[in-house]
Design a protein around this motif. Structure first.
Motif, short mmCIF file in Angstrom:
data_model
loop_
_atom_site.label_atom_id
_atom_site.label_comp_id
_atom_site.label_asym_id
_atom_site.label_seq_id
_atom_site.Cartn_x
_atom_site.Cartn_y
_atom_site.Cartn_z
N LEU A 775 21.93 40.07 7.21
CA LEU A 775 21.92 38.98 8.68
C LEU A 775 22.63 38.35 8.71
O LEU A 775 22.51 38.68 9.80
CB LEU A 775 20.64 38.15 7.45
CG LEU A 775 20.22 36.95 9.09
CD1 LEU A 775 19.49 37.77 10.36
CD2 LEU A 775 19.07 36.51 8.87
N GLN A 776 23.60 37.43 8.18
CA GLN A 776 24.79 37.60 8.75
C GLN A 776 25.47 37.36 9.01
O GLN A 776 25.60 37.69 10.50
CB GLN A 776 25.63 36.13 7.02
CG GLN A 776 24.59 34.97 7.12
CD GLN A 776 25.32 34.71 5.87
OE1 GLN A 776 26.06 34.75 4.90
NE2 GLN A 776 23.65 33.54 4.62
N PRO A 777 26.27 38.79 9.11
CA PRO A 777 27.30 39.74 9.75
C PRO A 777 26.21 40.31 10.82
O PRO A 777 26.77 40.22 11.65
CB PRO A 777 27.51 40.98 8.47
CG PRO A 777 27.30 40.38 7.34
CD PRO A 777 26.11 39.21 7.83
N GLY A 783 24.82 39.87 17.50
CA GLY A 783 24.62 39.21 18.30
C GLY A 783 22.86 38.32 17.90
O GLY A 783 21.98 39.03 16.44
N LYS A 784 22.57 37.07 17.41
CA LYS A 784 21.21 36.52 16.33
C LYS A 784 19.80 37.44 17.49
O LYS A 784 18.87 37.46 17.41
CB LYS A 784 20.77 35.33 17.39
CG LYS A 784 21.76 34.61 16.03
CD LYS A 784 21.21 32.87 16.16
CE LYS A 784 22.09 32.17 15.48
NZ LYS A 784 21.68 30.52 14.86
N SER A 792 16.56 42.58 10.12
CA SER A 792 17.17 41.84 9.15
C SER A 792 16.22 40.76 8.72
O SER A 792 15.49 40.02 7.92
CB SER A 792 18.60 41.67 9.08
OG SER A 792 19.05 42.72 9.03
N MET A 793 16.21 40.18 9.87
CA MET A 793 15.16 38.59 10.35
C MET A 793 14.33 39.20 9.08
O MET A 793 13.20 38.40 8.51
CB MET A 793 15.05 38.27 11.13
CG MET A 793 14.38 36.74 11.08
SD MET A 793 14.57 36.31 12.85
CE MET A 793 16.55 36.09 13.75
N ASN A 794 13.13 40.46 10.24
CA ASN A 794 12.19 40.53 9.15
C ASN A 794 11.95 41.17 8.09
O ASN A 794 10.92 40.79 7.56
CB ASN A 794 11.06 41.45 10.56
CG ASN A 794 9.98 42.52 10.42
OD1 ASN A 794 9.21 41.55 10.33
ND2 ASN A 794 9.96 43.41 9.57
#
Length: 978
Positions: A775-777, A783-784, A792-794
Motif C-alpha cells: 500500500l505505501q509504495p 497516488g492515493k 491494496s486499501m481494500n
C-alpha cells in the motif's frame, strides 16, 4: 523278438538282400496302444492264424512288387506323464530314421498312417518343411499319403471332451487320463499343427497327394473293458460310437473314402478279396503309378527357394497374434492373384515393426516352403543397393558384380519375371520420402512387380506409407503392446524374485507405455544388473537425467541392425531429423509440445502459423505417430518418453535454454489473465504452463516468466488451490523484485496478490504485513486514488476484518468505497467488491440492517453487471444470506444459501473453498430453523471437504468443526429439554 527290438524303422518286405527291381518305399506308422505287426494283423476265426496285409506275399507285396515296405514302431503305451508333446516328438525320430535307413534320397515315398500315427506323420512333414531343415528331401520325395482314421480334429470336432471317448475306445483299460487332459488343454495346439500341415500339403512346390479313409461302423463301448473311472466318465447311453468321425478324419480339399469298418478294423484286412483292402490298395497303387510325374512336376516347377534375412528368429517374440494373422493373410503367396500385393506395417519407432516383420517372415517360410524371402533395409541408398546386390549374388544374376552394373534395375527385372516364383520382399525402415521418391534415384522406382510376389514395408511415416501402397486398407497400424503382452516380454529375461512386486511391474509398464523396445531394454538392464522392477522404476522416476541415461544404455540385441543404435533414447533421432529437414514447422511444434504436459495439448496453444500450414505440420507429426489426436477435438497427446528424448537431444545440441525461453514467451502471449469469462480457456492451458515453468532453469526472459507465474498463481487462487497459488506468487514476486525493482507496479501487484493468498490460507499477520508493504509504495508511486492503490486499501481492510479489527476494517472500506465510486463509478466490479466488503464489515459489528441493505444493493448490481452465475455474484448472495440469518430471517436465509450452493457447485465445483463456505452457511441456516438432521449432514460434508482441500488447521476448517460441535450440542440440549 521283443517289443523293444521291434521299435524303430524296420523293413518287412521283401526280406533278404535289397532287390534291384524296387523303385518306391512304403512306410507305415501305427497308432495308440499297439505295435507292429499286431496293428496290421487280422485274426482268422477259430484261431487258425492271422493275415498281415503289409507282409503276406499275396497282399500288399503282390499288389506293389516294386515296393519296399517298412514299419515304424514307436512306444505308444506309456502316455501317463507327458502325452501330446511326447507323441509329436516321435516325428523327429521318424525323420532321422528315414534319412539314415533308406539309402537313396531320391526314391519316392508313400506313407500309410493309422489313427494317432497320422498326427506324428503330419508333424514330421511340418518339421521337414522348416527353413534349413536337413530332412527337406523327405518332404519332396513324398508322393502319397494314406491316412486311416486319423483324428485331425479330435473325436468330435464340436466337442473337445470327446477326446476321452476316443482314447478310451482305443486303449480300453489302459486309457490314460493324463493323455485326455492334455489333449483337451492343447486342443488348439494340435489344431494349429494340423492347419500348418494342410498349408504345406497345398503349397505349389509340394502339392502332396493323399487320401483320407474314415470309419463308417460304430465301435461297441463295452463297459466291462473300461476301468471304473472311465466307465463313470462315459454316459450310460454311450454303448456304440463312431470314434473318429468323417469330419475329423478328413482334411478339406483332399480325397476321402469311407470303409465298412469299426475304428479298430481300419488297419486290418481279411484277405486279397476284402473290399476295404481293395479300396486302400488301389489308392496306394495310384500314388505309386503317379510317382514319377509328381517328382518331375516338383523338379520342373520348383524354383529354388532363397532366404536372405539378416537376423535369426527372435525367440523372445511375444503376442501380436491378431496383427500377424491379418498380415500373413495379405503377404502369403496367392494373397492377391491379380496383383503384386503391397502392405505397410506402420508405427512409432520402437513399437516393434521390424520384429513383427521378422516373425511374419519365419511363419511364412514355415507355411510356404516354396516362397523366397528377401530383406532390404532402406536406411540409406547405399544400404539399399548393397542388400539388392546380395540378392543378385544369391540368384546368380549375370553381371551383378560388374563396376557399371545397375544393381537395382537388375533385381527389379529378375524378380518381376514369373520364373522367379513366389517371393516376399521386405523393405525395412522405409522412413525417408526423399530417398524413396525424390532426387535423381528414387528407390521406389526399383521395386519389382510380379503377381507371384508381395512387398512388405515397415515405416514410421503414415503419409509415406500411403504413397507406397496407395490404399489405407493396405496399412497395418502397430501401437504399443497390450499389458499382458508387455508383461510377458518383460519377464523373458528375469527371475521370479525380480518381478515379485506386482504393483511395480504394472507401474513400470505404464511408465514405459508398453513400448516393446523400451520394455526389452529395461528387461535387459535389469537382468544384467540383477535388480528388480521396483528398483528400476525408482531409477526411472528419480530424475529426467537418470531416465535419459537409462534409455541411452545400449544392450545386446541380435535382431536389430548393428549399425543402428539400440536404445530408446536414440531410436527416434532419425525421425526427428527427417521432420526437421522436410517440415520445419512440424519440428517446431513437436519441440514446443515436449515442454508441455503430455496429455490434451490444445492446438490453440501452439505458435500461430496460418491454418493450412498448421494442419500440414500436425499431419506430419501424426504421420510419424509422435502425437495422437483426441476424439473430435483439436487437442493432442505426446508420449512422455518422446518428450524426454527430445529434451535430451536439445541439451546435447546446446539449444534447450533457447527453446525454453521461446516456449515461455509463447505461453505468456497465449495465457490470458484468468477471469470467470475465459475460465475454460485458461484451465485448458494451466497444466501445460505449469509444466513448462517447471523446466525454466536458466532462461533469459525473466519478465515474461514473472508475469506468467503471476497469471498461473491467480488461476490457482481462483480454483481455491491456495498452496499452489502461494508457490507461484512467491516465485513471481522474487523475479519482479530482481528484474524490475521493489517499487515497480508489477512488483507491487505481485505483492498484493501474494497477500491475498496468505489471507485465504488464514495467515492473517503475514497478509497484513504484505498488504502494508504494497500500500505505501502504491500511494507513493501511483497516488492515493489510483485503482491499484484502492485495491491494496481494500485488501488490507479485509485482513483487518479477518483479524477481528472490525472498526478499522469498516473505516478503511468506507474510504475505499467512496474513492472507487469517484474514480471508477458505482457499477464497476471493483466498486461492487468494495461495497460487498463494507457490508461484511458492518455485519461483523452487529449492524445487520445496514449490512443487509449494502448486500442487497451490491447483489442487484452484480447481477446486472456480471450476471447471476459470476463467482462475485455468488459471493454476494452468500453474504446477503448471512446478513438475513443474523437478523433471524432464517427462511429467507435458507432459500438464499440453497440457491447459491447449487450455483457454486455448478460454476466452481464441489470442492472449491467458496462452495464449502456456502455449504457451511447453508448448514447454519438449516440449524437455525431446527432442521438439525439436514444441518448435521451438511456440516459433516463441509468439514470433510475442508480438511481435504484446506487442511485440518485452516481457520475455515476450524470454524466448520466448531459449527458442527455447536449444532450437536444444541441438539443434545434440545433433546434433554424435551
Amino acid at each position: 523278438m521283443t517289443m523293444e527290438a521291434r521299435r524303430g524303422l524296420r523293413r518287412i518286405a521283401p526280406l533278404g538282400d535289397d532287390p534291384d527291381n524296387t523303385t518306391v518305399d512304403i512306410i507305415t506308422i501305427h497308432g495308440l496302444a499297439t505295435e507292429s505287426p499286431r496293428t496290421w494283423e487280422f485274426k482268422k476265426k477259430g484261431g487258425t492264424g492271422v493275415v498281415n496285409w503289409l507282409s503276406d506275399h499275396d497282399m500288399l507285396p503282390a499288389a506293389l512288387p516294386s515296393a519296399r515296405i517298412f514299419t515304424y514302431d514307436w512306444n505308444a503305451n506309456y502316455f501317463a506323464d507327458a502325452p501330446v508333446q511326447t507323441l509329436l516328438g516321435h516325428a523327429d525320430t521318424l525323420l532321422g530314421l528315414i534319412a539314415a535307413g533308406r539309402g537313396s534320397q531320391t526314391r519316392p515315398i508313400i506313407f500309410i498312417a493309422s489313427c494317432f500315427g497320422g498326427l506324428i506323420l503330419a508333424e514330421a512333414i511340418n518339421r521337414a518343411a522348416q527353413e534349413g531343415s536337413v530332412y527337406r528331401h523327405i518332404l519332396l520325395s513324398t508322393v502319397g499319403i494314406v491316412f486311416l482314421a486319423t483324428p485331425f480334429h479330435g473325436s468330435d470336432a464340436a466337442k473337445q471332451a470327446q477326446w476321452q471317448v476316443l482314447v478310451a475306445g482305443i486303449m480300453g483299460e489302459q486309457a490314460s487320463n493324463q493323455l485326455v487332459q492334455d489333449l483337451e488343454q492343447r486342443h488348439d495346439f494340435v489344431r494349429q499343427r494340423v492347419q500348418k500341415f494342410t498349408e504345406i500339403a497345398n503349397a505349389e512346390a509340394v502339392r502332396l497327394p493323399m487320401c483320407c479313409f474314415f470309419e463308417t461302423r460304430k465301435t461297441e463301448m463295452l463297459r466291462r473293458i473300461l476301468s471304473p473311472g472311465w466307465a463313470n466318465k462315459l454316459s450310460t447311453g454311450v454303448t456304440h460310437k463312431i470314434l473318429v468321425t468323417e469330419s475329423s478324419a478328413c482334411l478339406h480339399g483332399f480325397p476321402r473314402q469311407g470303409l465298412d469298418a469299426t475304428h479298430s478294423g481300419m488297419n486290418k484286412f481279411m484277405g486279397p478279396e476284402c473290399a476295404n483292402f481293395k479300396l486302400v490298395v488301389n489308392a496306394i497303387k495310384q500314388f505309386a503309378g503317379n510317382a514319377s510325374a509328381v517328382l518331375a512336376r516338383r523338379t520342373n516347377s520348383a524354383v529354388e527357394r532363397h532366404w536372405i534375412v539378416p537376423f535369426g528368429r527372435n525367440k523372445d517374440f511375444v503376442g501380436r497374434e491378431t496383427i500377424l494373422t491379418g498380415l500373413l493373410a495379405r503377404i502369403s503367396p496367392g494373397g492377391d492373384e491379380h496383383d503384386c500385393q503391397r502392405t505397410v506395417i506402420e508405427g512409432l519407432g520402437g513399437v516393434g515393426k521390424t520384429q513383427i516383420a521378422l516373425e511374419a517372415a519365419f511363419r511364412l517360410g514355415d507355411a510356404h516352403p516354396d516362397c523366397s524371402v528377401f530383406w532390404v533395409p532402406a536406411v540409406d541408398a547405399t544400404t539399399f543397393e548393397n542388400a539388392y546386390r546380395v540378392i543378385g549374388r544369391q540368384l546368380n544374376i549375370p553381371g551383378i558384380d560388374e563396376d557399371k552394373a545397375d544393381v537395382k534395375a537388375l533385381i527389379k527385372d529378375v524378380l518381376s519375371r514369373q520364373s522367379a516364383g513366389n517371393w516376399l520382399l521386405i523393405i525395412d525402415n522405409a522412413d525417408d520420402p526423399e530417398l524413396l521418391f525424390g532426387g535423381d534415384i528414387a528407390l521406389a522406382d526399383y521395386l519389382p512387380f510380379s503377381r507371384k510376389g508381395s512387398i512388405l514395408f515397415t515405416t514410421r511415416n503414415h503419409e509415406l506409407g500411403v504413397r507406397l501402397v496407395q490404399f489405407e486398407s493396405h496399412i497395418i497400424p502397430v501401437e504399443e503392446m497390450s499389458r499382458d503382452e508387455a508383461l510377458k516380454l518383460l519377464q523373458k529375461n528375469l527371475k521370479g524374485d525380480q518381478m515379485s512386486d506386482t504393483k511395480s511391474n504394472e507401474a513400470l509398464l505404464e511408465f514405459l507405455a508398453n513400448l516393446p523396445l523400451a520394455v526389452r531394454q529395461a528387461s535387459a538392464y535389469m537382468a544384467k544388473k540383477r535388480i528388480s522392477t521396483t528398483q528400476y522404476l525408482e531409477l526411472c522416476k528419480s530424475s529426467d537425467e537418470d531416465m535419459i541415461e537409462l534409455l541411452s544404455k545400449d544392450f545386446e540385441d541380435r535382431h536389430r541392425y548393428q549399425n543402428i543404435q539400440n536404445p530408446v533414447a536414440t531410436t527416434w533421432l532419425i525421425s526427428f531429423q527427417h521432420i526437421s529437414d522436410h517440415d520445419p514447422l512440424a519440428a517446431e511444434y513437436l519441440t514446443f509440445m515436449c515442454f508441455l504436459a503430455g496429455k490434451d495439448i490444445p492446438q490453440s496453444l501452439l505458435p500461430p502459423a496460418g491454418r493450412l500450414k498448421t494442419v500440414e505440420a500436425i499431419g506430419t507429426l501424426k504421420a510419424y505417430a509422435f502425437i495422437s489426436q483426441r476424439d473430435e477435438s483439436d487437442t493432442y497427446d505426446v508420449h512422455r518418453l518422446v518428450q524426454i528424448s527430445m529434451l535430451s537431444w536439445l541439451s546435447q545440441k546446446g539449444e534447450r535454454k533457447e527453446w525454453t525461453t521461446k516456449v515461455l514467451q509463447r505461453l505468456d502471449d497465449a495465457f490470458p489473465f484468468p477471469e470467470h469469462e475465459n475460465r475454460e480457456e485458461w484451465m485448458g492451458y494451466l497444466p501445460h504452463t505449469q509444466h513448462a515453468l517447471g523446466l525454466r532453469k536458466g532462461i533469459d526472459d525473466k519478465e515474461a516468466t514473472a508475469y506468467l507465474l503471476f497469471k498461473v498463481g491467480e488461476s490457482f487462487c481462483d480454483l481455491g488451490k491456495y498452496a499452489e497459488a502461494e508457490q507461484m506468487h512467491r516465485q513471481a514476486l522474487q523475479l519482479y523484485e530482481k528484474v524490475l525493482g521493489k517499487e515497480h507496479p508489477s512488483t507491487l501487484a505481485s505483492m498484493n496478490n501474494l497477500a491475498l493468498v496468505f489471507d485465504n490460507q488464514g495467515k492473517h499477520k503475514e497478509a497484513e504485513q504484505m498488504n502494508r508493504q504494497a500500500l505505501q509504495p502504491r500511494e507513493k508511486v501511483l497516488g492515493k486514488e489510483h485503482p491499484l492503490t484502492l485495491t491494496s486499501m481494500n485488501n488490507l481492510a479485509i485482513v483487518f476484518g479477518n483479524q477481528g479489527k472490525y472498526e478499522e476494517a469498516e473505516q478503511m472500506h468506507q474510504q475505499a468505497l467512496q474513492l472507487y465510486e469517484k474514480v471508477l463509478g458505482k457499477e464497476h466490479p471493483s466498486t461492487l467488491d468494495s461495497m460487498n466488503n463494507l457490508g461484511l464489515a458492518l455485519g461483523n459489528q452487529g449492524k445487520h440492517e445496514e449490512a443487509e441493505q449494502m448486500h442487497r444493493q451490491a447483489l442487484q448490481l452484480y447481477e446486472k453487471v456480471l450476471g447471476k452465475e459470476h463467482p462475485s455474484t455468488l459471493n454476494s448472495m452468500n453474504n446477503l444470506g448471512l446478513a438475513l440469518g443474523n437478523q433471524g430471517k432464517h427462511e429467507e436465509a435458507e432459500q438464499m444459501h440453497r440457491q447459491e450452493l447449487e450455483l457454486c457447485e455448478k460454476v466452481l465445483g464441489k470442492e472449491h473453498p467458496s462452495t464449502l463456505a456456502s455449504m457451511n452457511n447453508f448448514g447454519l441456516a438449516l440449524g437455525n430453523q431446527g432442521k438439525h438432521e439436514e444441518a448435521e449432514q451438511m456440516h459433516r460434508q463441509a468439514l470433510q471437504l475442508y480438511e481435504k482441500v484446506l487442511g485440518k488447521e485452516h481457520p475455515s476448517t476450524l470454524t466448520s468443526k466448531n459449527n458442527l460441535r455447536n449444532l450437536l450440542e444444541a441438539r443434545t440440549k434440545s433433546s434433554s429439554d424435551s
